[in-house]
Design an enzyme around this catalytic site. Structure first.
Site, short mmCIF file in Angstrom:
data_model
loop_
_atom_site.label_atom_id
_atom_site.label_comp_id
_atom_site.label_asym_id
_atom_site.label_seq_id
_atom_site.Cartn_x
_atom_site.Cartn_y
_atom_site.Cartn_z
CG ASP A 13 -1.81 -1.21 1.31
OD1 ASP A 13 -2.43 -1.57 0.29
OD2 ASP A 13 -1.84 -1.83 2.39
CE LYS A 16 3.45 -2.55 -4.51
NZ LYS A 16 2.81 -2.21 -3.23
N GLY A 40 -3.96 -4.35 -4.79
CA GLY A 40 -4.79 -3.34 -5.42
C GLY A 40 -4.01 -2.07 -5.69
CG HIS A 41 -1.47 -1.17 -8.29
ND1 HIS A 41 -0.85 -1.30 -7.07
CD2 HIS A 41 -0.72 -1.88 -9.17
CE1 HIS A 41 0.23 -2.07 -7.22
NE2 HIS A 41 0.32 -2.42 -8.47
CB THR A 128 -7.57 -10.25 0.94
OG1 THR A 128 -7.13 -11.31 0.08
CG2 THR A 128 -6.43 -9.27 1.17
CD GLN A 223 0.45 -8.92 -2.33
OE1 GLN A 223 1.28 -9.51 -2.99
NE2 GLN A 223 -0.83 -8.97 -2.63
#
Length: 436
Positions: A13, A16, A40-41, A128, A223
């Protein structure tokens, strides 16, 4: 020109997605080399928020090849939703490629992930629940299903027989969950395979053809370093290798193809889920960082835990990844603080240490030793060059670079693309960074 790996230098987080998006302007090929939909981005383009979980950020550039590599685990249902979302937003996805040997997250993987986490009770890991661990477990046990298997009905019927029988037994007898229907799964996943077939390629051949033609290749990790299966805060880790060495395995390239490694770190520290976090804050400052930084997970929506910048895990990230430059993100989140603290050492069992203890039990006992720095208490959101930054913000960045013993190449000051100071482009720039 250079082939560059972008990794997270903390617990994920770190921003990136934005940095990868920025560097993708100079890249011909972007490769996602590990992880799955547990990552997630979030990318902001023209005030439009796009959330990606599997597709590399470079998809926003029409001429860029975006490859989901062999080390990534693919949930085709979610991948197709991402494709549809991009198409709806007018994004050209013709450059999207998927490795034929990527492993597939199946319905039983998700069910088992959720059931096993619930069964752990107070010892939960903080997964998750997206089925990532069970997918990688099947891969290691040679019981996995790969993208290529979704392209042929006879092949899929053959390879699903053993794992489905095993997983149905676990679901029904251990967790009291109704077994899954084989024919329904085959029908559903053959449809996914048909829709994805035009994107499926040989991963290694695709990358090496690009390298032979002197193309710039950007390897994108999911990650962060401290979530690495082998080198993170085990067992509170992910199921793959986010560190730079994972790029070689997940993409199918040798280390000699990699020219540079850039680490991405927030100007403070966050983590999601369980596990030790020495610099974690409580109370009003934690809330302030969380609110100003919009610290909620892209994948789960969970509120992130916030803390001061940890120079010990930063130096550890430099070592295990071979970082040669750094991107610092969310500097603007600290704008209102009159004082900022940075962890420069730990106290463990009454002794001061300046290294990262790889045993999570020891890390839980570590007390941070802080260096206090003056804040700047003015907005940096509109700064576009180093000379625009207030003096104390520059002092803070120099302190981080000195502490981590690696120069800073990029500073991010907000979610939008233009809210960035690029001191050096790691792909096209010379092998040096100006902020030390």
């Amino acid at each position: 020109m250079a082939n560059v790996v972008v990794i997270g230098a903390q617990w994920g987080d770190e921003g990136k997605g934005k940095i990868t998006d920025l560097l993708s302007r100079s890249a011909d090929v972007v490769v996602r080399y590990q992880g799955g939909v547990n990552a997630g981005h979030t990318i902001v383009v023209d005030d439009k928020v796009l959330k990606l979980h599997l597709i590399p950020s470079g998809i926003l550039y029409g001429e860029t090849i975006c490859l989901i590599g062999s080390g990534t685990v693919v949930d085709p249902k979610i991948l197709l939703k991402e494709i549809d979302m991009l198409i709806e937003n007018g994004i050209n996805i013709s450059g999207l490629k998927i490795s034929s040997t990527s492993h597939v997250t199946m319905p039983y993987h998700r069910l088992l992930d959720e059931a096993m986490e619930a069964d752990r009770g107070s010892n939960k890991i903080g997964t998750t629940g997206r089925g990532i661990g069970p997918t990688y477990a099947d891969k290691s046990q040679r019981n996995g299903i790969r993208i290529r298997d979704l392209l042929n009905e006879d092949r899929l019927r053959d390879v699903i027989e053993i794992p489905l029988k095993e997983k149905n037994g676990l679901l029904e007898k251990i967790y009291g969950i109704s077994p899954l229907n084989k024919d329904e799964i085959i029908e559903e996943y053959l449809d996914y395979g048909q829709r994805l077939s035009k994107h499926v390629v040989d991963c290694t051949r695709t990358i090496h053809a690009a390298a032979k033609n002197k193309k710039n290749i950007l390897f994108e990790g999911a990650q962060g370093t401290l979530l690495d299966l082998d080198h993170g805060t085990y067992p509170y880790v992910t199921s793959s290798n986010p560190i730079s060495g994972g790029a070689c395995i997940g993409a199918g390239v040798g280390p000699t193809l990699i020219d540079r490694v850039i680490g991405v770190a927030k100007a403070y520290t966050t983590r999601v889920g369980e596990g030790p976090f020495p610099t974690e804050l409580q109370g009003s400052i934690n809330d302030q960082l969380c609110d100003r930084g919009s610290e909620f997970g892209t994948t789960t929506g969970r509120r992130r835990r916030c803390g001061w910048f940890d120079g010990i895990i930063g130096k550890y990230a430099v070592y295990v990844n071979g970082l040669d430059c750094l991107a610092v993100t969310k500097l603007d989140v600290l704008d209102e603080l009159d004082e900022i603290q940075v962890c420069v050492a730990y106290e463990l069992d009454g002794k001061e240490i300046d290294y990262f203890p790889t045993n999570s039990d020891d890390l839980k006992k570590c007390k941070p030793i802080f260096k206090k720095l003056k804040g700047w208490q003015c907005s940096t959101a509109n700064c576009r060059t180093l000379s625009d930054l207030p003096e104390n913000a520059m002092n803070y960045l120099r302190f981080l670079a000195e502490l981590m013993e690696v120069p800073i190449a990029i500073v991010s000051l907000g979610a939008n693309r233009d809210q960035t100071i690029v001191i050096e482009d790691p792909i096209h720039g010379p092998k040096r960074a100006l902020l030390r």
